[in-house]
Design a protein around this motif. Sequence first.
Motif, PDB file in Angstrom:
ATOM      1  N   MET A   1      26.114  28.266 -50.825  1.00 28.39           N
ATOM      2  CA  MET A   1      24.823  28.128 -51.434  1.00 28.39           C
ATOM      3  C   MET A   1      24.623  29.240 -52.435  1.00 28.39           C
ATOM      4  N   ARG A   2      23.973  28.922 -53.528  1.00 33.10           N
ATOM      5  CA  ARG A   2      23.687  29.895 -54.580  1.00 33.10           C
ATOM      6  C   ARG A   2      22.183  30.150 -54.628  1.00 33.10           C
ATOM      7  N   VAL A   3      21.819  31.420 -54.630  1.00 33.32           N
ATOM      8  CA  VAL A   3      20.409  31.815 -54.636  1.00 33.32           C
ATOM      9  C   VAL A   3      20.246  32.947 -55.641  1.00 33.32           C
ATOM     10  N   SER A   4      19.187  32.880 -56.423  1.00 30.77           N
ATOM     11  CA  SER A   4      18.941  33.973 -57.368  1.00 30.77           C
ATOM     12  C   SER A   4      18.510  35.220 -56.606  1.00 30.77           C
ATOM     13  N   VAL A   5      18.778  36.360 -57.187  1.00 29.28           N
ATOM     14  CA  VAL A   5      18.421  37.627 -56.554  1.00 29.28           C
ATOM     15  C   VAL A   5      16.919  37.697 -56.331  1.00 29.28           C
ATOM     16  N   THR A   6      16.156  37.200 -57.267  1.00 34.48           N
ATOM     17  CA  THR A   6      14.697  37.208 -57.142  1.00 34.48           C
ATOM     18  C   THR A   6      14.251  36.402 -55.937  1.00 34.48           C
ATOM     19  N   ASP A   7      14.820  35.202 -55.762  1.00 36.02           N
ATOM     20  CA  ASP A   7      14.464  34.366 -54.613  1.00 36.02           C
ATOM     21  C   ASP A   7      14.986  34.943 -53.302  1.00 36.02           C
ATOM     22  N   ALA A   8      16.107  35.627 -53.376  1.00 36.57           N
ATOM     23  CA  ALA A   8      16.722  36.179 -52.163  1.00 36.57           C
ATOM     24  C   ALA A   8      15.876  37.280 -51.541  1.00 36.57           C
ATOM     25  N   LYS A   9      15.074  37.950 -52.346  1.00 35.14           N
ATOM     26  CA  LYS A   9      14.249  39.037 -51.816  1.00 35.14           C
ATOM     27  C   LYS A   9      13.334  38.555 -50.696  1.00 35.14           C
ATOM     28  N   GLY A  10      12.814  37.360 -50.822  1.00 34.64           N
ATOM     29  CA  GLY A  10      11.889  36.835 -49.824  1.00 34.64           C
ATOM     30  C   GLY A  10      12.560  36.190 -48.629  1.00 34.64           C
ATOM     31  N   GLN A  11      13.846  35.897 -48.716  1.00 36.57           N
ATOM     32  CA  GLN A  11      14.518  35.215 -47.626  1.00 36.57           C
ATOM     33  C   GLN A  11      15.825  35.895 -47.203  1.00 36.57           C
ATOM     34  N   LEU A  12      15.870  37.205 -47.352  1.00 38.04           N
ATOM     35  CA  LEU A  12      17.092  37.945 -47.065  1.00 38.04           C
ATOM     36  C   LEU A  12      17.544  37.782 -45.615  1.00 38.04           C
ATOM     37  N   THR A  13      16.625  37.829 -44.682  1.00 39.51           N
ATOM     38  CA  THR A  13      16.999  37.691 -43.272  1.00 39.51           C
ATOM     39  C   THR A  13      17.687  36.355 -43.014  1.00 39.51           C
ATOM     40  N   GLU A  14      17.153  35.286 -43.550  1.00 38.46           N
ATOM     41  CA  GLU A  14      17.753  33.967 -43.372  1.00 38.46           C
ATOM     42  C   GLU A  14      19.119  33.880 -44.054  1.00 38.46           C
ATOM     43  N   LEU A  15      19.246  34.478 -45.233  1.00 42.67           N
ATOM     44  CA  LEU A  15      20.522  34.462 -45.944  1.00 42.67           C
ATOM     45  C   LEU A  15      21.598  35.227 -45.172  1.00 42.67           C
TER      46      LEU A  15
END
Length: 85
Positions: A1-15
């Motif tokens: 899965m590809r996620v932008s760094v900006t979006d990853a900030k809010g879902q880091l635990t799940e990632l």
Amino acid sequence: MRVSVTDAKGQLTELVRRAEAGDEVILTRHGHAAVKLVPMRAVPDRKSRRMLMEAVRASANAKAADGPPAARSQDFLYSDDGLPE
């Protein structure tokens, strides 16, 4: 899965959970892959590292072969009278 760094900030635990589970997680910046989240391997303890190093050394010693002595390693460059050929 590809996620932008900006979006990853809010879902880091799940990632992180998904990466630990084996999913490929790639963080992108401006649409280009920037980093890949991968789980850490177990760090071997001191005894395991020592055993591994001893096995590597033993293997290397078994493969090592004596070569020509360094004092005579360039003799092929010179004739019997000591002049370059």
